[in-house]
Design a protein around this motif. Structure first.
Motif, mmCIF file in Angstrom:
data_model
loop_
_atom_site.group_PDB
_atom_site.id
_atom_site.type_symbol
_atom_site.label_atom_id
_atom_site.label_comp_id
_atom_site.label_asym_id
_atom_site.label_seq_id
_atom_site.Cartn_x
_atom_site.Cartn_y
_atom_site.Cartn_z
ATOM 1 N N PHE A 39 0.838 -1.204 0.000
ATOM 2 C CA PHE A 39 0.000 0.000 0.000
ATOM 3 C C PHE A 39 0.870 1.249 0.000
ATOM 4 C CE2 PHE A 39 -2.129 3.392 2.367
ATOM 5 C CZ PHE A 39 -3.308 3.533 1.654
ATOM 6 N N GLU A 40 1.868 1.291 0.868
ATOM 7 C CA GLU A 40 2.752 2.465 0.949
ATOM 8 C C GLU A 40 3.507 2.685 -0.354
ATOM 9 O OE1 GLU A 40 2.899 4.772 3.289
ATOM 10 O OE2 GLU A 40 1.310 3.685 4.327
ATOM 11 N N ARG A 41 3.976 1.618 -0.962
ATOM 12 C CA ARG A 41 4.752 1.744 -2.196
ATOM 13 C C ARG A 41 3.903 2.206 -3.383
ATOM 14 N NH1 ARG A 41 8.997 -3.362 -2.569
ATOM 15 N NH2 ARG A 41 9.736 -3.241 -0.420
ATOM 16 N N TYR A 42 2.662 1.738 -3.440
ATOM 17 C CA TYR A 42 1.843 1.988 -4.632
ATOM 18 C C TYR A 42 0.802 3.086 -4.461
ATOM 19 C CZ TYR A 42 3.768 -2.000 -7.122
ATOM 20 O OH TYR A 42 4.620 -2.847 -7.786
ATOM 21 N N ARG A 43 0.564 3.542 -3.239
ATOM 22 C CA ARG A 43 -0.529 4.472 -2.987
ATOM 23 C C ARG A 43 -0.442 5.729 -3.846
ATOM 24 N NH1 ARG A 43 -1.544 8.951 -0.583
ATOM 25 N NH2 ARG A 43 -3.623 9.382 0.222
ATOM 26 N N GLY A 44 0.722 6.377 -3.868
ATOM 27 C CA GLY A 44 0.870 7.624 -4.624
ATOM 28 C C GLY A 44 0.553 7.456 -6.102
ATOM 29 N N GLY A 45 1.092 6.408 -6.700
ATOM 30 C CA GLY A 45 0.857 6.160 -8.118
ATOM 31 C C GLY A 45 -0.591 5.830 -8.414
ATOM 32 N N ILE A 46 -1.231 5.076 -7.513
ATOM 33 C CA ILE A 46 -2.628 4.699 -7.722
ATOM 34 C C ILE A 46 -3.540 5.910 -7.567
ATOM 35 C CG2 ILE A 46 -4.529 3.307 -6.794
ATOM 36 C CD1 ILE A 46 -2.386 1.814 -8.566
ATOM 37 N N ALA A 48 -2.676 8.990 -8.195
ATOM 38 C CA ALA A 48 -2.440 9.796 -9.402
ATOM 39 C C ALA A 48 -3.196 9.222 -10.607
ATOM 40 C CB ALA A 48 -0.942 9.868 -9.698
ATOM 41 N N LEU A 49 -3.155 7.905 -10.748
ATOM 42 C CA LEU A 49 -3.877 7.266 -11.850
ATOM 43 C C LEU A 49 -5.387 7.459 -11.686
ATOM 44 C CD1 LEU A 49 -3.887 5.513 -14.383
ATOM 45 C CD2 LEU A 49 -3.775 3.491 -12.909
ATOM 46 N N ALA A 50 -5.871 7.303 -10.454
ATOM 47 C CA ALA A 50 -7.299 7.514 -10.184
ATOM 48 C C ALA A 50 -7.694 8.952 -10.500
ATOM 49 C CB ALA A 50 -7.609 7.172 -8.716
ATOM 50 N N MET A 51 -6.814 9.893 -10.172
ATOM 51 C CA MET A 51 -7.085 11.307 -10.452
ATOM 52 C C MET A 51 -7.236 11.544 -11.951
ATOM 53 S SD MET A 51 -7.593 14.175 -9.012
ATOM 54 C CE MET A 51 -7.653 15.903 -9.465
ATOM 55 N N ARG A 52 -6.388 10.891 -12.752
ATOM 56 C CA ARG A 52 -6.494 11.032 -14.204
ATOM 57 C C ARG A 52 -7.813 10.460 -14.707
ATOM 58 N NH1 ARG A 52 -0.963 9.537 -14.330
ATOM 59 N NH2 ARG A 52 -1.408 7.502 -15.259
ATOM 60 N N ARG A 53 -8.316 9.443 -14.040
ATOM 61 C CA ARG A 53 -9.564 8.804 -14.474
ATOM 62 C C ARG A 53 -10.800 9.604 -14.061
ATOM 63 N NH1 ARG A 53 -7.966 5.385 -18.297
ATOM 64 N NH2 ARG A 53 -6.472 3.884 -17.550
ATOM 65 N N VAL A 54 -10.838 10.085 -12.813
ATOM 66 C CA VAL A 54 -12.074 10.711 -12.313
ATOM 67 C C VAL A 54 -12.000 12.238 -12.212
ATOM 68 C CG1 VAL A 54 -12.771 8.627 -11.082
ATOM 69 C CG2 VAL A 54 -11.454 10.359 -9.873
ATOM 70 N N ARG A 55 -10.784 12.803 -12.307
ATOM 71 C CA ARG A 55 -10.572 14.254 -12.327
ATOM 72 C C ARG A 55 -11.176 14.988 -11.123
ATOM 73 N NH1 ARG A 55 -12.430 13.273 -17.480
ATOM 74 N NH2 ARG A 55 -14.284 14.448 -17.001
ATOM 75 N N ASN A 56 -11.114 14.367 -9.966
ATOM 76 C CA ASN A 56 -11.602 14.995 -8.740
ATOM 77 C C ASN A 56 -10.789 14.419 -7.587
ATOM 78 O OD1 ASN A 56 -13.339 14.742 -6.195
ATOM 79 N ND2 ASN A 56 -14.416 16.321 -7.357
ATOM 80 N N ALA A 57 -10.117 15.272 -6.828
ATOM 81 C CA ALA A 57 -9.174 14.806 -5.801
ATOM 82 C C ALA A 57 -9.839 13.926 -4.745
ATOM 83 C CB ALA A 57 -8.497 15.998 -5.132
ATOM 84 N N ASP A 58 -10.998 14.360 -4.239
ATOM 85 C CA ASP A 58 -11.673 13.577 -3.200
ATOM 86 C C ASP A 58 -12.117 12.216 -3.735
ATOM 87 O OD1 ASP A 58 -11.362 15.616 -1.359
ATOM 88 O OD2 ASP A 58 -13.292 16.544 -1.851
ATOM 89 N N GLU A 59 -12.675 12.233 -4.944
ATOM 90 C CA GLU A 59 -13.149 10.979 -5.526
ATOM 91 C C GLU A 59 -11.977 10.062 -5.870
ATOM 92 O OE1 GLU A 59 -16.409 9.497 -8.832
ATOM 93 O OE2 GLU A 59 -16.342 11.614 -8.247
#
Length: 199
Positions: A39-46, A48-59
């Protein structure tokens, strides 16, 4: 040599120096601390990828949490431990599509309640864009053939594994992978055609 669940990594290495494959194997053997390290290793990248998909920081944060919960529940299905990163990215992609295509129901409430519960969830413009994008995805899927629709919905909307789909469609896993690949390409083309027609 007898390896207990809690000492899976202790014999050779610590969590911080373990490879991803070693951590995945440790998690599959019941080591929850190893999942914490993943989780610690991948959290930041995931995120960021989620942000590109949903374009909303909270979501994006919420989506990332859901992705890690899904990964924890299904990690035993991962047959190639070294593929954890790609497997995680596929979960993000599938769950993001699921979110975009899910119908959002409006809840009637007074303005004070609405203001108190809708803090920092996005702008009206971003909601409109999300609805438009979800509509494009749904319309594009609906224009595909039955087999493509069934394949995409089983994988992305119902979160079925390739093995589950293989059983459901009575076809080898390799055939299911090929169907998914072809259906994604057709969906992409349908979405591109839909955008061009709208311009």
């Amino acid at each position: 040599m007898n390896i207990t669940e809690n000492s899976f990594l202790d014999l050779n290495t610590s969590l911080s120096t373990a490879t991803v494959a070693e951590l995945v194997l440790a998690v599959q053997n019941g080591d929850q601390d190893a999942f914490g390290e993943l989780f610690e290793r991948y959290r930041g990248g995931i995120v960021a990828l989620a942000m590109r998909r949903v374009r909303n920081a909270d979501e994006a944060e919420e989506l990332a949490q859901d992705v890690f919960i899904q990964a924890m529940q299904k990690i035993d299905q991962l047959r190639v431990p070294e593929a954890f990163g790609g497997w995680l990215r596929r979960i993000v992609h599938r769950m993001a599509i699921n979110r975009m295509t899910r119908n959002r129901t409006a809840i009637a409430c007074d303005p004070e309640t609405l203001e108190a519960t809708c803090f920092a969830v996005g702008t009206p413009d971003s909601f409109a864009e999300d609805r438009e994008q979800a509509a494009v995805v749904r319309d594009s899927i609906d224009r595909l053939g039955d087999l493509d629709q069934q394949t995409l919905k089983a994988f992305y909307l119902h979160s079925k594994s390739l093995i589950e789909m293989s059983d459901e469609f009575d076809a080898p896993v390799g055939t299911i992978k090929r169907r998914l690949h072809v259906a994604r390409k057709r969906l992409q083309k349908q979405m591109e055609d839909g955008v061009l027609q709208a311009v």
